[in-house]
Structure formats: C-alpha cells, structure tokens
Design a protein around this motif. Structure first.
Motif, PDB file in Angstrom:
ATOM      1  N   ILE A 240      31.744  24.028 -33.464  1.00 24.41           N
ATOM      2  CA  ILE A 240      31.977  25.376 -32.956  1.00 24.41           C
ATOM      3  C   ILE A 240      30.748  25.851 -32.192  1.00 24.41           C
ATOM      4  O   ILE A 240      29.655  25.953 -32.745  1.00 24.41           O
ATOM      5  N   GLY A 241      30.932  26.140 -30.907  1.00 22.04           N
ATOM      6  CA  GLY A 241      29.823  26.583 -30.081  1.00 22.04           C
ATOM      7  C   GLY A 241      29.399  28.000 -30.400  1.00 22.04           C
ATOM      8  O   GLY A 241      30.184  28.818 -30.881  1.00 22.04           O
ATOM      9  N   VAL A 242      28.143  28.313 -30.118  1.00 19.19           N
ATOM     10  CA  VAL A 242      27.617  29.649 -30.388  1.00 19.19           C
ATOM     11  C   VAL A 242      26.873  30.162 -29.158  1.00 19.19           C
ATOM     12  O   VAL A 242      26.429  29.395 -28.300  1.00 19.19           O
ATOM     13  N   GLY A 243      26.745  31.487 -29.084  1.00 14.17           N
ATOM     14  CA  GLY A 243      25.994  32.118 -28.013  1.00 14.17           C
ATOM     15  C   GLY A 243      26.876  32.622 -26.892  1.00 14.17           C
ATOM     16  O   GLY A 243      27.582  31.839 -26.251  1.00 14.17           O
ATOM     17  N   GLY A 244      26.876  33.939 -26.664  1.00 13.27           N
ATOM     18  CA  GLY A 244      27.718  34.518 -25.626  1.00 13.27           C
ATOM     19  C   GLY A 244      27.442  33.965 -24.248  1.00 13.27           C
ATOM     20  O   GLY A 244      28.359  33.788 -23.437  1.00 13.27           O
ATOM     21  N   ARG A 245      26.209  33.664 -23.948  1.00 10.95           N
ATOM     22  CA  ARG A 245      25.862  33.155 -22.614  1.00 10.95           C
ATOM     23  C   ARG A 245      26.450  31.779 -22.385  1.00 10.95           C
ATOM     24  O   ARG A 245      27.128  31.529 -21.380  1.00 10.95           O
ATOM     25  N   ALA A 246      26.202  30.855 -23.290  1.00 11.01           N
ATOM     26  CA  ALA A 246      26.692  29.481 -23.134  1.00 11.01           C
ATOM     27  C   ALA A 246      28.210  29.415 -23.139  1.00 11.01           C
ATOM     28  O   ALA A 246      28.825  28.699 -22.340  1.00 11.01           O
ATOM     29  N   LEU A 247      28.847  30.164 -24.026  1.00  9.79           N
ATOM     30  CA  LEU A 247      30.292  30.101 -24.165  1.00  9.79           C
ATOM     31  C   LEU A 247      31.005  30.723 -22.971  1.00  9.79           C
ATOM     32  O   LEU A 247      32.086  30.285 -22.592  1.00  9.79           O
ATOM     33  N   ALA A 248      30.407  31.740 -22.363  1.00 13.02           N
ATOM     34  CA  ALA A 248      31.015  32.343 -21.179  1.00 13.02           C
ATOM     35  C   ALA A 248      30.958  31.411 -19.980  1.00 13.02           C
ATOM     36  O   ALA A 248      31.771  31.518 -19.058  1.00 13.02           O
ATOM     37  N   MET A 249      30.023  30.461 -19.997  1.00  6.57           N
ATOM     38  CA  MET A 249      29.877  29.498 -18.903  1.00  6.57           C
ATOM     39  C   MET A 249      30.637  28.206 -19.178  1.00  6.57           C
ATOM     40  O   MET A 249      30.305  27.149 -18.654  1.00  6.57           O
ATOM     41  N   GLY A 250      31.672  28.290 -19.991  1.00  4.78           N
ATOM     42  CA  GLY A 250      32.483  27.111 -20.272  1.00  4.78           C
ATOM     43  C   GLY A 250      31.785  26.080 -21.121  1.00  4.78           C
ATOM     44  O   GLY A 250      32.160  24.908 -21.095  1.00  4.78           O
ATOM     45  N   GLU A 251      30.776  26.486 -21.886  1.00  5.85           N
ATOM     46  CA  GLU A 251      29.994  25.595 -22.747  1.00  5.85           C
ATOM     47  C   GLU A 251      29.219  24.550 -21.958  1.00  5.85           C
ATOM     48  O   GLU A 251      28.721  23.576 -22.532  1.00  5.85           O
ATOM     49  N   ALA A 252      29.097  24.729 -20.649  1.00  9.52           N
ATOM     50  CA  ALA A 252      28.296  23.813 -19.822  1.00  9.52           C
ATOM     51  C   ALA A 252      26.857  24.322 -19.830  1.00  9.52           C
ATOM     52  O   ALA A 252      26.394  24.945 -18.871  1.00  9.52           O
ATOM     53  N   TYR A 253      26.162  24.058 -20.917  1.00  7.01           N
ATOM     54  CA  TYR A 253      24.858  24.694 -21.135  1.00  7.01           C
ATOM     55  C   TYR A 253      23.717  23.709 -21.363  1.00  7.01           C
ATOM     56  O   TYR A 253      22.565  24.100 -21.455  1.00  7.01           O
TER      57      TYR A 253
ATOM     58  N   THR B  38      30.920  35.095 -34.194  1.00  3.13           N
ATOM     59  CA  THR B  38      32.199  34.647 -33.647  1.00  3.13           C
ATOM     60  C   THR B  38      33.314  34.956 -34.642  1.00  3.13           C
ATOM     61  O   THR B  38      33.190  34.636 -35.825  1.00  3.13           O
ATOM     62  N   LYS B  39      34.373  35.581 -34.150  1.00  5.63           N
ATOM     63  CA  LYS B  39      35.580  35.772 -34.953  1.00  5.63           C
ATOM     64  C   LYS B  39      36.577  34.707 -34.522  1.00  5.63           C
ATOM     65  O   LYS B  39      37.121  34.759 -33.428  1.00  5.63           O
ATOM     66  N   TRP B  40      36.802  33.727 -35.390  1.00  3.84           N
ATOM     67  CA  TRP B  40      37.669  32.589 -35.128  1.00  3.84           C
ATOM     68  C   TRP B  40      39.086  32.933 -35.581  1.00  3.84           C
ATOM     69  O   TRP B  40      39.291  33.870 -36.353  1.00  3.84           O
ATOM     70  N   PRO B  41      40.100  32.187 -35.134  1.00  6.12           N
ATOM     71  CA  PRO B  41      41.467  32.433 -35.629  1.00  6.12           C
ATOM     72  C   PRO B  41      41.539  32.341 -37.149  1.00  6.12           C
ATOM     73  O   PRO B  41      40.702  31.701 -37.794  1.00  6.12           O
ATOM     74  N   ALA B  42      42.571  32.984 -37.728  1.00  5.43           N
ATOM     75  CA  ALA B  42      42.824  32.958 -39.180  1.00  5.43           C
ATOM     76  C   ALA B  42      41.716  33.634 -39.972  1.00  5.43           C
ATOM     77  O   ALA B  42      41.402  33.242 -41.104  1.00  5.43           O
TER      78      ALA B  42
END
Length: 345
Positions: free
Chosen positions: A37-50, A80-84
């Motif tokens: 599970i990826g973390v960080g708003g910056r990295a995740l907003a960039m498609g995890e291409a970090y 992060t709020k994940w499903p379930a």
C-alpha cells in the motif's frame, strides 16, 4: 567508483528484466500485502511514479536513496482510508548527518500501521459471527534508513525493516530490506531511480491451534506431545513469500523558471503476484507554493486515474509546512482519498 555504479545498475536491470517473463500473474501468492500500500499524497497523486522523484522523508517508502536529496531535515505523516473501513497510518523522519567513518550521509526512521478494528469471528454454526466474539487484525512495520551520495550524481540508500502481522491467533514477525539508487544523468534534468523493495525471507505464521497458550507444540510424529488427548492436531504451516517488488523510473523537468516548475515522470513496477504496472505522472509547482498533480496507472485490476494538489507555506524560521492530497479512482470499488503532511526544516 564508476565501475561500482555500472555493476550495480547492470545487476538491477537484469534482476528487474528477468521478472518480466512470468507467463501469468500469480495472484494471492504472497503474504503481508499491507507492504504494497503506497503512502504520501504527493507520490500517490502522481500515479505512484515516484522512484526517480523522491526527495523528502516519504522517499523511504518508495526509494530509500531519495532521502539523500533532502536539504537538512524532513518530517512526514500520512493517512489513508482504504475500502472496508481499513485505515493506514504512516510516518517518516529523515535528516542530514555527519557520521563517523561514513562522512556526510542521510539517515531516517519510518513505519506504517494498518488498523481494521475488531472483526467478528465466524464459524460453520455462526456464519455471521454474532455469537462467536471478535478478533484483532494488525499489521505494522518500522525501520531505519541510510543513504549516501557515492559521487556527485549517484546516491545509494537502504532500509532495514522489522515486520509484524497478526490475524486472530495467527502471527508472524520477520524482517526485510529495501535497496535503492538515484542517479542524475547530467543530460538535461533527467534522473533515474531504481529500487528493490521488501527483499527478505519467506514467513511462516505461528498459531496456537488448540488455544492453550502454546504454539505448534504437538509435533507431527503420531504422538500426543502436549498431553491434551489429541494426536498431531497442529496444522502444518507453509512458508509464504513477502511482496518483493522492483521499481525503475525516469523523471525530467520540462519547465523551470522563477515562477513555475513542471516535472514529468514514468515508471515500471513489477510486483511478485501481478503483471507489470506502467505508471505515468506529472507535477506542476507555482512559485514553489501551490502544486497540481495527476497520473495514470496501466495494468491495474481496478481504476488507474490519480490526481491531487498540495500547498506549501513558511513555518517558523527556515522551515516549510506542506499538505498534500491525492485522489485515486478504483473503478468498481470506492475511490481512495489520501492526505499527508510534511515539515521541512
């Protein structure tokens, strides 16, 4: 030193490329999946291409060599709020340091905690788990990171992690190592990042089958070793691999002036239990204060589009505070929202 760098890059590319010849995706074949599970708003907003961008404390989660790019110190916290109703909390601290024998280096400490709350036990007779009580599920890891520039362009980093997972009476403790590199090519502003994440031994869950406080005490030898009137009742546990992942990415600044900075990134990620993922993203900064980000992930089971924004403002003397938000489309599942903060000092 150049020879060492060439050998490292060659070995990493060979290992990365060899994984591409899997004939099918081996889904459901690894344990401790919370490590993916990826973390960080910056990295995740960039498609995890970090991997080739990482230059703050959150780099520990993507490419440990990235903390070599921090100016002095950086403190990161993410949610992060994940499903379930699954919640993931993460933190990281990275700092420049002058170490004996190693000289100018960067060190860090990081970890994540996954929380689901209590869940109902279910049995054949109590399929809804109304009368059988509840059980706890918990995952966490924490570790230490070290990074150092071996030349003026090449940085190497590594993280040693302690891992823990417990599902009711089943639990496991283990370790893993992340290895990463960051290379400034010197051509235009192109950077190359590569990382091998979660390199470690297979794990075996310890379980108290008869709930007498002892784990695996009844050896499979046809005898009643624990004197409970049952013979060989402990189930045979099999080793489970952890999610060893290879990542390689490119980043380039396509616009850079006094007011704006725009970066494009592309990355290839290969998990052990799925097909290769192709990840693309971009980031635009206005006056190093407001950031807009977007990305796209190919070969995902669900969704692929990501987007987000960030804001940075002065905080005390020689410090900046940032808040980053990321949105991730998950197709038939609910969209995922992540928030993180960062304090650079």
């Amino acid at each position: 030193m150049r020879k060492t760098i060439v050998i490292f890059l060659a070995v990493a590319f060979t290992a990365f490329g060899s994984t591409a010849y899997c004939q099918f995706a081996k889904k459901g074949t690894v344990g401790l999946k919370f490590l993916d599970i990826g973390v960080g708003g910056r990295a995740l907003a960039m498609g995890e291409a970090y991997t080739a961008v990482a230059n703050d404390a959150s780099a520990i989660f993507w490419n440990p060599a990235g903390i070599g790019n921090i100016k002095n110190g950086d403190l990161f916290a993410g949610f992060t709020k994940w499903p379930a109703d699954i919640f993931l909390y993460s933190f990281a601290l990275a700092k420049k340091a002058e170490l004996p024998l190693f000289g100018a280096s960067s060190v860090g400490f990081a970890g994540t905690l996954l929380n689901t709350g209590l869940m109902n036990r279910t049995t054949i007779k109590d399929v809804d788990g109304i009368n059988s009580g509840t059980f706890a599920y918990e995952d966490y890891w924490f570790g230490l990171t070290y990074a150092k520039y071996l030349t003026d362009r090449f940085c190497f980093g590594t993280t040693f992690k302690y891992l823990h997972e417990q599902i009711a009476d089943w639990k496991v403790n283990s370790w893993a190592v992340d290895i990463g590199s960051y290379y400034e090519t010197g051509f235009k502003s192109i950077r190359i990042g590569m990382a091998i994440l979660n390199f470690g031994p297979d794990v075996r869950f310890d379980v108290d089958e008869d709930q007498d406080g002892l784990v695996d005490e009844d050896r499979l030898d046809g005898q009643d070793n624990d004197g409970d009137g049952l013979t060989d009742e402990d189930l045979v546990q099999k080793d489970v691999p952890i999610p060893l992942t290879f990542r390689a990415g490119l980043a380039m600044d396509v616009v850079q002036n006094d007011y704006s900075k725009a970066t494009l990134v592309a990355e290839l990620a290969h998990p052990p239990d799925n097909e290769e993922r192709y990840q693309f993203g971009g980031e635009y900064w206005y006056k190093e204060t407001i950031a807009l980000r977007a990305g796209w992930k190919l070969n995902m089971d669900e969704g692929g589009f990501t987007a987000g924004a960030g804001i940075r403002f002065p905080f005390a003397s020689n410090a900046n505070f940032s808040v980053d938000y990321a949105y991730n489309d998950w197709g038939r599942l609910n969209a995922i929202h992540r928030v993180s903060t960062s304090l650079s000092f």
